[in-house]
Design an enzyme around this catalytic site. Structure first.
Site, PDB file in Angstrom:
ATOM      1  N   ASP A 347       0.847  -1.188   0.000  1.00  0.00           N
ATOM      2  CA  ASP A 347       0.000   0.000   0.000  1.00  0.00           C
ATOM      3  C   ASP A 347       0.889   1.247   0.000  1.00  0.00           C
ATOM      4  OD1 ASP A 347      -2.795   1.021   0.399  1.00  0.00           O
ATOM      5  OD2 ASP A 347      -1.875   1.906   2.182  1.00  0.00           O
ATOM      6  N   GLU A 376       1.481   0.211  -4.922  1.00  0.00           N
ATOM      7  CA  GLU A 376       0.981   1.493  -5.421  1.00  0.00           C
ATOM      8  C   GLU A 376       2.178   2.435  -5.507  1.00  0.00           C
ATOM      9  OE1 GLU A 376      -3.462   2.299  -3.881  1.00  0.00           O
ATOM     10  OE2 GLU A 376      -1.989   2.295  -2.293  1.00  0.00           O
TER      11      GLU A 376
END
Ligand code: CA
Length: 664
Positions: A347, A376
């Site tokens: 993340d 990400e």
């Protein structure tokens, strides 16, 4: 407010000039501890603890009989040891007991904490638990292996939340919302279609990507009957599973054993398990386990001493500091070894530094070369970490073993994520063709792709197609069905399903690794909610009766996945191969046409011709003469062929893909 109060007290003992220079400078002097025996070790010599807390004045260990609401059995003063650690021991194996640490710093005793390395915890993760891990292994665990894959782009990734997948009454699953849901074979909906793990096998995905499954903060494990829902991006104990996904959060072994049973069941069915990990921030600031064991150290701060917040969640961790870097690396290694996890999704990965991410990937590949890492490649706010050191999408070429999500293809296909009404290539908006092409070549350097026309990134940032995750929808923002309903308000669901098929056909035939969101294959929705992180099951749970209602959609996805898996031409591994074998025809507004040529990547097919018509009109194309098999046409697909054509002038139906293949 809490943060400001804390800062006021710190400011009294430091000059403002010191802060302005670098409030984090002092942490560089902290010794780090590289051993993997942090916090708890149980072996034949008994039970030993070692807490890393370099600036502590004293540390206390408290032993409890249960995980919550009981008085201490005894308290042990810990002794200062090597490299900023504090130690204590007991000659017995204290299985069944619980413990916390308390740290005294700046003359003040901080709240109790289970530490940062609790591998088992009691109710709500308040106390660490001492359990015998050898007794948590399912039968056959020593032989358990995830699916072997040569390259990440051989994977077809299915992103799911435990409750989404099994909670709905139509799932036919007994252990709703639990790890064990994925251990139940032969579950069906009311019309007899497969659900649960059998559904995954039928669909053909290779890996499930489970949303955060470490112990998170938001769901009260003492009140599970309230059916609370949360995505889980609020980390509490990074190295223990979440209690609400177990059948008994008060039993520290249950969550461990049941998560392993889930992994084993998926592995037995040939499916890998990817964990979503959120090392970039913690649920709490001053009260997090990081702050309570070594205040300040694990986080980055602004010049005024406040927490910097690149996560948008109140804080950001400091992977560039040795003990935090080691924590991340050792934590993923632990999940890979103890739980046999096959992949990790980071993340807000760009909050971490490039060096940490490279070390993460290297450490995991050493355990099992089939493990892969993606993330990400962005942050949710600014960070004191310099841009050139961030594990950004644009820096992915400096991280050869890591992949990043392509927001380029995502927004180009379905419309921008910030504007619900905005359309994309697959929903009839012209002008996005070049960005879709960036997705098709997986952001690698290609002589026929003009990156200056890209909507987002303006240069070929991937060094290889294995560095890109292609997708049009995930848990974040409007999922595909809802996006299509909002951006095509006058269309029918049948028309929207055509657009979804075209969108996913582009994703699944592009170079890079495809990623789909659970339930899209049966056209599930989330009732238009774009940020459903704590929405109830009525929004998030997949209604499995849709599998019957949208059987043709399911059949299309299934065949599309089969096509990809049967043909290595969609899974090239080098930039050179992609540049050599992908040949684009002239692009027109709303129309992209290209060939994958010369038995690319060892494919049995000599040439594959793909034409995507994103417009709402029928289009005419000229196909070279040859013995073509029609693979996809007018919203239908069959990996073995729908029919044949000799080429020449062909029509491509509105909002559809035409795929042709020839063997010579
Ligand atoms: Ca929890």
């Amino acid at each position: 407010m809490k943060i400001l109060n804390a800062l006021t007290s710190i400011a009294l003992c430091c000059t403002m000039e010191t802060f302005a220079a670098n409030p984090d400078a002092k942490y560089a002097d902290y010794p780090s501890y590289a051993g993997e025996d942090l916090e708890l070790t149980v072996d034949n010599s008994g039970t030993r603890w070692r807490l890393w807390s370099p600036a502590a004045e004293a540390v206390r260990l408290t032993i409890y009989p249960t995980g919550s609401n009981t008085k201490a059995e005894r308290t042990i003063d810990m002794t200062r040891s090597d490299n900023g650690t504090w130690v204590a021991s007991s000659p017995e194996k204290l299985y069944g007991k619980y413990y916390t640490f308390s740290v005294k710093q700046d003359g003040k005793w901080l709240k109790e904490t289970p530490g940062v390395w609790a591998k088992a915890v009691g109710l709500n993760g308040e106390r660490a638990a001492i359990i015998d891990f050898s007794e948590t292994n399912p039968e056959g665990w020593a032989q358990d292996r995830g699916p072997a894959i040569a390259h990440i782009n051989d994977a077809v990734i299915y992103e799911m939340h435990h409750r989404d997948f099994s909670e709905h009454p139509s799932s036919g699953i007994a252990n709703k919302g639990k790890f064990l849901a994925l251990t139940e074979p032969s579950t069906v909906n009311s019309t007899g279609e497969a659900t649960g793990i059998d559904h995954l096998k039928e669909l053909g995905v290779t890996h499930v990507h489970i949303l955060p499954s470490y112990d998170y903060n938001s769901v009260d494990e003492a009140n599970l009957q309230a059916n609370q829902y949360n995505w889980g991006y609020d980390p509490l104990n990074y190295n223990a599973p979440e209690g609400s996904y177990s059948t008994n959060p008060s039993d520290p072994s249950a969550r461990v054993r049941e998560m392993k049973e889930m992994v084993k069941s998926l592995h037995d069915n040939g499916i890998g398990v990817i964990m979503d990990v959120v090392y970039n921030h913690t649920a709490d600031n001053d009260d997090s386990n990081f702050s309570l064991t070594s205040p300040g150290y694990y986080y980055r701060h602004r010049n005024d001493g406040s927490y910097s917040d690149a996560s948008g969640c109140g804080n950001e961790t400091a992977s560039d500091r040795q003990q935090m870097r080691d924590f991340i690396i050792n934590s993923v290694k632990y999940w890979a070894k103890e739980y046999h996890i096959d992949g990790f999704r980071f993340d807000l990965m760009a909050i971490h530094d490039i060096e940490t991410m490279n070390q993460v990937a290297a450490a995991l590949k050493e355990i099992n070369p089939d493990i892969f890492v993606y993330g990400e490649g962005w942050t949710a706010g600014d960070s004191p970490l310099p841009v050139e050191r961030r594990a950004l999408k644009e820096n992915v070429a400096k991280m050869p073993q890591i992949a990043v999500f392509s927001d380029d293809i995502r927004d180009a296909i379905k419309g921008h994520y910030t504007d619900a009404a905005d359309r994309g290539f697959a929903t009839g908006k012209p002008g996005l063709e070049e960005t879709v092409k960036i997705g098709i070549v997986a952001a690698t350097d290609h002589p026929q792709v003009d990156y200056s026309k890209g909507n987002n990134s303006k240069f070929p940032y991937a060094a290889a197609p294995t560095q890109i995750i292609n997708y049009v929808s995930c848990h974040d923002d409007l999922m595909l069905t809802d996006k299509l309903r909002k951006s095509m308000p006058d269309a029918t669901d049948a028309e929207r399903q055509r657009a979804a098929r075209l969108a996913q056909t582009i994703v699944l035939t592009s170079q890079g690794t495809p990623f789909i969101f659970a339930g899209e294959e049966i056209f599930r929705d989330k009732k238009g909610v774009h940020n459903s992180y704590k929405s109830p099951d009525s929004i998030n749970a997949i209604d499995w009766t849709l599998k019957h209602a949208n059987a043709e959609q399911m059949a299309y996805y299934k065949e599309l996945i089969k096509l990809r898996k049967e043909h290595p031409a969609f899974r090239m591994t080098t930039t050179e191969d992609v540049a050599k074998h992908i040949k684009f025809d002239k692009t027109e507004p709303g129309l992209i046409s290209y060939s994958i040529t010369d038995n690319a990547n060892g494919d049995a097919w000599k040439e594959i011709k793909l034409i995507f018509n994103g417009s709402e009109e029928q289009r005419e194309v000229k196909i070279p003469r040859g013995n073509w098999t029609i693979i996809a046409e007018d919203g239908r697909i069959n990996a073995s062929g729908l029919g044949t054509t000799k080429g020449g002038k062909l029509t491509v139906a509105p909002t559809s893909a035409l795929i042709l293949a020839k063997e010579k």
